[in-house]
Design a protein around this motif. Sequence first.
Motif, PDB file in Angstrom:
ATOM      1  N   ARG A 100      63.317  24.088  56.266  1.00 23.86           N
ATOM      2  CA  ARG A 100      62.904  23.248  57.660  1.00 23.86           C
ATOM      3  C   ARG A 100      63.126  23.702  58.985  1.00 23.86           C
ATOM      4  NH1 ARG A 100      65.038  18.886  59.886  1.00 23.86           N
ATOM      5  NH2 ARG A 100      67.240  18.733  59.573  1.00 23.86           N
ATOM      6  N   TRP A 101      64.314  24.697  58.707  1.00 27.98           N
ATOM      7  CA  TRP A 101      64.774  25.241  60.296  1.00 27.98           C
ATOM      8  C   TRP A 101      64.118  26.649  60.609  1.00 27.98           C
ATOM      9  CZ3 TRP A 101      68.142  22.656  63.220  1.00 27.98           C
ATOM     10  CH2 TRP A 101      68.800  21.741  62.804  1.00 27.98           C
ATOM     11  N   PHE A 102      63.192  26.925  59.845  1.00 27.96           N
ATOM     12  CA  PHE A 102      62.205  27.993  60.254  1.00 27.96           C
ATOM     13  C   PHE A 102      61.958  27.728  61.704  1.00 27.96           C
ATOM     14  CE2 PHE A 102      60.847  29.665  55.758  1.00 27.96           C
ATOM     15  CZ  PHE A 102      62.189  30.331  55.936  1.00 27.96           C
ATOM     16  N   GLY A 103      61.051  26.763  61.977  1.00 28.45           N
ATOM     17  CA  GLY A 103      60.474  26.276  63.284  1.00 28.45           C
ATOM     18  C   GLY A 103      61.749  26.728  64.476  1.00 28.45           C
ATOM     19  N   TRP A 104      62.853  26.031  64.312  1.00 22.54           N
ATOM     20  CA  TRP A 104      63.691  25.956  65.423  1.00 22.54           C
ATOM     21  C   TRP A 104      64.419  27.430  65.597  1.00 22.54           C
ATOM     22  CZ3 TRP A 104      69.015  27.035  65.857  1.00 22.54           C
ATOM     23  CH2 TRP A 104      69.498  26.622  66.987  1.00 22.54           C
ATOM     24  N   TRP A 105      64.611  28.223  64.388  1.00 26.98           N
ATOM     25  CA  TRP A 105      65.150  29.298  64.452  1.00 26.98           C
ATOM     26  C   TRP A 105      64.300  30.457  65.195  1.00 26.98           C
ATOM     27  CZ3 TRP A 105      69.410  31.943  64.812  1.00 26.98           C
ATOM     28  CH2 TRP A 105      69.266  33.561  64.659  1.00 26.98           C
ATOM     29  N   ILE A 106      63.027  30.270  64.651  1.00 19.85           N
ATOM     30  CA  ILE A 106      62.036  31.254  65.324  1.00 19.85           C
ATOM     31  C   ILE A 106      61.794  30.800  66.849  1.00 19.85           C
ATOM     32  CG2 ILE A 106      59.651  31.839  65.603  1.00 19.85           C
ATOM     33  CD1 ILE A 106      59.645  31.242  62.611  1.00 19.85           C
ATOM     34  N   ALA A 107      61.906  29.648  67.280  1.00 21.31           N
ATOM     35  CA  ALA A 107      61.641  29.378  68.628  1.00 21.31           C
ATOM     36  C   ALA A 107      62.871  29.874  69.339  1.00 21.31           C
ATOM     37  CB  ALA A 107      61.611  27.554  68.943  1.00 21.31           C
ATOM     38  N   LEU A 144      68.020  17.011  65.227  1.00 18.81           N
ATOM     39  CA  LEU A 144      67.354  17.795  64.074  1.00 18.81           C
ATOM     40  C   LEU A 144      68.229  17.675  63.035  1.00 18.81           C
ATOM     41  CD1 LEU A 144      65.599  20.448  65.944  1.00 18.81           C
ATOM     42  CD2 LEU A 144      64.484  18.635  64.984  1.00 18.81           C
ATOM     43  N   LYS A 145      69.573  17.953  63.153  1.00 26.13           N
ATOM     44  CA  LYS A 145      70.446  18.034  61.931  1.00 26.13           C
ATOM     45  C   LYS A 145      70.166  16.750  61.007  1.00 26.13           C
ATOM     46  CE  LYS A 145      75.018  19.589  60.818  1.00 26.13           C
ATOM     47  NZ  LYS A 145      76.117  20.247  61.396  1.00 26.13           N
ATOM     48  N   ARG A 146      70.189  15.358  62.004  1.00 24.03           N
ATOM     49  CA  ARG A 146      70.220  14.190  61.311  1.00 24.03           C
ATOM     50  C   ARG A 146      68.733  13.940  60.726  1.00 24.03           C
ATOM     51  NH1 ARG A 146      72.963  13.004  66.191  1.00 24.03           N
ATOM     52  NH2 ARG A 146      70.863  12.088  67.114  1.00 24.03           N
ATOM     53  N   ALA A 147      67.919  14.429  60.968  1.00 25.26           N
ATOM     54  CA  ALA A 147      66.500  14.110  60.882  1.00 25.26           C
ATOM     55  C   ALA A 147      66.025  14.835  59.326  1.00 25.26           C
ATOM     56  CB  ALA A 147      65.352  14.716  61.783  1.00 25.26           C
ATOM     57  N   GLU A 148      65.042  14.232  58.846  1.00 24.47           N
ATOM     58  CA  GLU A 148      64.260  14.391  57.457  1.00 24.47           C
ATOM     59  C   GLU A 148      63.069  15.545  57.900  1.00 24.47           C
ATOM     60  OE1 GLU A 148      65.632  13.710  54.361  1.00 24.47           O
ATOM     61  OE2 GLU A 148      67.620  13.110  55.496  1.00 24.47           O
ATOM     62  N   SER A 152      60.288  22.141  63.366  1.00 29.98           N
ATOM     63  CA  SER A 152      58.933  22.527  64.067  1.00 29.98           C
ATOM     64  C   SER A 152      58.525  21.378  64.858  1.00 29.98           C
ATOM     65  CB  SER A 152      57.850  23.115  63.320  1.00 29.98           C
ATOM     66  OG  SER A 152      57.418  22.138  62.455  1.00 29.98           O
ATOM     67  N   ARG A 153      58.671  20.048  64.417  1.00 36.21           N
ATOM     68  CA  ARG A 153      58.110  18.900  65.126  1.00 36.21           C
ATOM     69  C   ARG A 153      58.610  18.952  66.627  1.00 36.21           C
ATOM     70  NH1 ARG A 153      58.636  12.774  62.957  1.00 36.21           N
ATOM     71  NH2 ARG A 153      57.383  13.879  61.215  1.00 36.21           N
ATOM     72  N   LEU A 154      59.893  19.137  66.835  1.00 34.93           N
ATOM     73  CA  LEU A 154      60.171  19.036  68.034  1.00 34.93           C
ATOM     74  C   LEU A 154      60.573  20.411  68.899  1.00 34.93           C
ATOM     75  CD1 LEU A 154      63.225  16.420  67.622  1.00 34.93           C
ATOM     76  CD2 LEU A 154      60.946  16.081  68.512  1.00 34.93           C
ATOM     77  N   ALA A 155      61.088  21.488  68.118  1.00 34.76           N
ATOM     78  CA  ALA A 155      61.153  22.643  68.440  1.00 34.76           C
ATOM     79  C   ALA A 155      59.968  23.418  69.011  1.00 34.76           C
ATOM     80  CB  ALA A 155      62.062  23.504  67.585  1.00 34.76           C
TER      81      ALA A 155
END
Length: 182
Positions: A100-107, A144-148, A152-155
């Motif tokens: 689930r962290w792919f989107g944030w990392w790529i961003a 994002l750490k607290r979210a399920e 990518s939704r936010l990032a």
Amino acid sequence: MITEFMRDQAFAISLFGLMVAVWFGMAQEDPGPKSRLRLWVGSAIGLIIAAAFGVIVGRNWNTPSALDNGVWWVFGATFIVMSLFIGGGAIFLKIRKRYRWFGWWIALCVAVHFAPLVWVFEDWTYLVLSVVQVAGLVLMFPRLKRAEYETSRLACSWLGVTFLACSAVSAIVFLIRYGYPY
């Protein structure tokens, strides 16, 4: 972006318009309630910007560019390093089962890669874009750490919004400066 080179500015506006569509598209991996229509509209606006300024780039390809100064290799190296960080981070996240962290990392990797482009394109607005994007991604990290849901939704939405704002401001400056050249 805002530069003295017409072709570079038009190219950046067109590319960022395309990036608007890409990032809003990636945000649709796990969109928030009622946000899908806004993401579609944002993507459509980005594609319109990309097409309108892509025509300008094509018609003015032989005009001067910051890349004529011989530092084009820095652009290529920056892109390669960014791609390696994205790939390496994705492998690390996959091994750790943190998909689930792919989107944030790529961003984050994309946002950071704009900083060295200041010297390539002789345009300080790349640094402004990088700082704004990175700051937003860092600030959303605790949430994002607290979210399920997927990051990518936010990032990805954040990058879409920042690219849209940047391309819109740059387009306005461009049109005031040059009009719509044929």
